[in-house]
Scaffold this motif. Structure first.
Motif, PDB file in Angstrom:
ATOM      1  N   TRP A  71       0.849  -1.202   0.000  1.00 17.11           N
ATOM      2  CA  TRP A  71       0.000   0.000   0.000  1.00 17.11           C
ATOM      3  C   TRP A  71       0.881   1.247   0.000  1.00 17.11           C
ATOM      4  O   TRP A  71       0.655   2.192  -0.763  1.00 17.11           O
ATOM      5  CB  TRP A  71      -0.897  -0.050   1.228  1.00 17.11           C
ATOM      6  N   GLY A  72       1.881   1.242   0.868  1.00 19.78           N
ATOM      7  CA  GLY A  72       2.793   2.380   0.905  1.00 19.78           C
ATOM      8  C   GLY A  72       3.582   2.525  -0.387  1.00 19.78           C
ATOM      9  O   GLY A  72       3.730   3.632  -0.924  1.00 19.78           O
ATOM     10  N   SER A  74       2.739   1.531  -3.369  1.00 19.07           N
ATOM     11  CA  SER A  74       1.880   1.871  -4.509  1.00 19.07           C
ATOM     12  C   SER A  74       1.511   3.345  -4.575  1.00 19.07           C
ATOM     13  O   SER A  74       0.861   3.782  -5.526  1.00 19.07           O
ATOM     14  CB  SER A  74       0.595   1.024  -4.469  1.00 19.07           C
ATOM     15  N   SER A  75       1.912   4.117  -3.577  1.00 17.97           N
ATOM     16  CA  SER A  75       1.683   5.567  -3.648  1.00 17.97           C
ATOM     17  C   SER A  75       2.659   6.221  -4.622  1.00 17.97           C
ATOM     18  O   SER A  75       2.497   7.387  -4.988  1.00 17.97           O
ATOM     19  CB  SER A  75       1.834   6.198  -2.256  1.00 17.97           C
ATOM     20  N   ASN A  76       3.665   5.460  -5.055  1.00 18.52           N
ATOM     21  CA  ASN A  76       4.642   5.941  -6.033  1.00 18.52           C
ATOM     22  C   ASN A  76       4.179   5.538  -7.428  1.00 18.52           C
ATOM     23  O   ASN A  76       3.934   4.358  -7.705  1.00 18.52           O
ATOM     24  CB  ASN A  76       6.018   5.336  -5.723  1.00 18.52           C
ATOM     25  N   GLY A 130      -6.636   0.107  -0.042  1.00 19.69           N
ATOM     26  CA  GLY A 130      -5.707   1.219  -0.262  1.00 19.69           C
ATOM     27  C   GLY A 130      -4.877   1.030  -1.516  1.00 19.69           C
ATOM     28  O   GLY A 130      -4.609   1.991  -2.262  1.00 19.69           O
ATOM     29  N   THR A 133      -7.009   1.848  -4.449  1.00 20.96           N
ATOM     30  CA  THR A 133      -7.165   3.303  -4.539  1.00 20.96           C
ATOM     31  C   THR A 133      -5.950   3.948  -5.195  1.00 20.96           C
ATOM     32  O   THR A 133      -6.077   4.813  -6.073  1.00 20.96           O
ATOM     33  CB  THR A 133      -7.366   3.907  -3.133  1.00 20.96           C
ATOM     34  N   ASN A 134      -4.760   3.520  -4.787  1.00 13.68           N
ATOM     35  CA  ASN A 134      -3.530   4.075  -5.357  1.00 13.68           C
ATOM     36  C   ASN A 134      -3.366   3.706  -6.826  1.00 13.68           C
ATOM     37  O   ASN A 134      -2.908   4.519  -7.638  1.00 13.68           O
ATOM     38  CB  ASN A 134      -2.315   3.594  -4.557  1.00 13.68           C
ATOM     39  N   ALA A 137      -5.543   5.801  -8.921  1.00 14.47           N
ATOM     40  CA  ALA A 137      -5.144   7.209  -8.972  1.00 14.47           C
ATOM     41  C   ALA A 137      -4.299   7.510 -10.204  1.00 14.47           C
ATOM     42  O   ALA A 137      -4.101   8.672 -10.568  1.00 14.47           O
ATOM     43  CB  ALA A 137      -4.370   7.580  -7.708  1.00 14.47           C
ATOM     44  N   ASN A 181     -11.780   7.604  -8.332  1.00 17.84           N
ATOM     45  CA  ASN A 181     -10.620   7.642  -9.217  1.00 17.84           C
ATOM     46  C   ASN A 181     -10.937   6.984 -10.558  1.00 17.84           C
ATOM     47  O   ASN A 181     -10.538   7.472 -11.623  1.00 17.84           O
ATOM     48  CB  ASN A 181      -9.421   6.948  -8.566  1.00 17.84           C
TER      49      ASN A 181
END
Length: 276
Positions: A71-72, A74-76, A130, A133-134, A137, A181
């Motif tokens: 999750w963290g 995939s924010s990239n 999450g 969601t990423n 996005a 999204n």
């Protein structure tokens, strides 16, 4: 002669008695052996259940840790592009994600007021939501979900309509963010807006006591209103299903973001009067 016959009969009965006694002893021995076997099998079954429970707890804990890390990551944006590069595995991942989310919601008891926010199960599904969601996005992520993972989109809409108001609010927010999204993609917006019961679902979610759920439901509703082609097909359903009085109440909310968005939406909804 009669006595001899009687003695023969008695001897035959004695032999029959011995025979039945032997059979009884054999049957009793078989019964004891079967009882012991059943006892051993019951013990083995209990041990297997315990091992299965331990394995399930381990897998859930591992899943929660791994998916939280993903999750963290995939924010990239570049990381998401790399993830989407493995098409076959990504499709399988999103299929498993849909199944896991549905299984989690089905496990919630009817009288449940609030779930254990710190449990591995809760963290597992939150991390999965999450990640979705990423991925959504990113433009390529939205396209992938609409083209190859519609089952996941259908599952999220189904689950949003099958959880009690006020329950699993963070999970609901992440799913609503994912759908929002996806709605940025025109094909995605058309797909979710054409799902049966989607407009009534948004209207129902606006009654949730959690302001974040209401906020993201309004954002998704606004996406429908701002696309003329979609609005033309959804106008009638909106007039029939949307709780306009509730939206008016939200426009007076103490939450500044919710108040602003609700007021904007009321302005946007005026177009329905002209459509009528």
């Amino acid at each position: 002669t009669d006595m001899e016959k009687k003695e023969e009969e008695i001897e035959q009965l004695r032999m029959d008695c011995e025979h039945f006694r032997a059979r009884l002893e054999t049957a009793q021995a078989d019964c004891m052996r079967e009882k012991k076997e059943k006892l051993d099998l019951r013990q083995q079954l209990n041990e297997a259940k315990q091992q299965l429970l331990q394995q399930a707890e381990y897998c859930t804990g591992m899943g929660a840790v791994v998916c939280t890390l993903l999750w963290g990551v995939s924010s990239n944006a570049e990381a998401v592009k790399t993830i989407l590069g493995g098409v076959n595995m990504v499709e399988k991942f999103f299929t498993i994600t849909a199944q896991t989310m549905e299984s989690f919601v089905n496990s919630l008891s009817e009288d449940m007021i609030q779930q254990d926010l710190d449990s591995d199960e809760n963290q597992f599904v939150l991390a999965l939501a999450g990640i979705v969601t990423n991925v959504a996005a990113l433009a390529s992520g939205r396209e992938f979900l609409v083209s190859s993972s519609r089952e996941l989109l259908d599952t999220m809409m189904y689950l949003l309509g099958n959880m009690k108001l006020g329950l699993c609010t963070k999970f609901k927010v992440l799913m609503l963010m994912s759908l929002y999204n996806v709605s940025i993609n025109l094909k995605g917006l058309k797909y979710i807006s054409e799902r049966p019961g989607f407009i009534p679902l948004l209207g129902w979610l606006l009654n949730d006591p959690d302001t974040e759920v209401c906020l993201h439901a309004l954002r998704l509703l606004q996406s429908l209103l701002l696309e003329p082609e979609v609005l033309a097909k959804s106008a009638s359903a909106m007039r029939d299903a949307l709780p306009f009085q509730r939206i008016i109440e939200l426009s007076k909310s103490r939450n500044a973001d919710l108040q602003t968005l609700a007021k904007e939406l009321l302005e946007d909804l005026k177009i329905l009067e002209y459509e009528a």
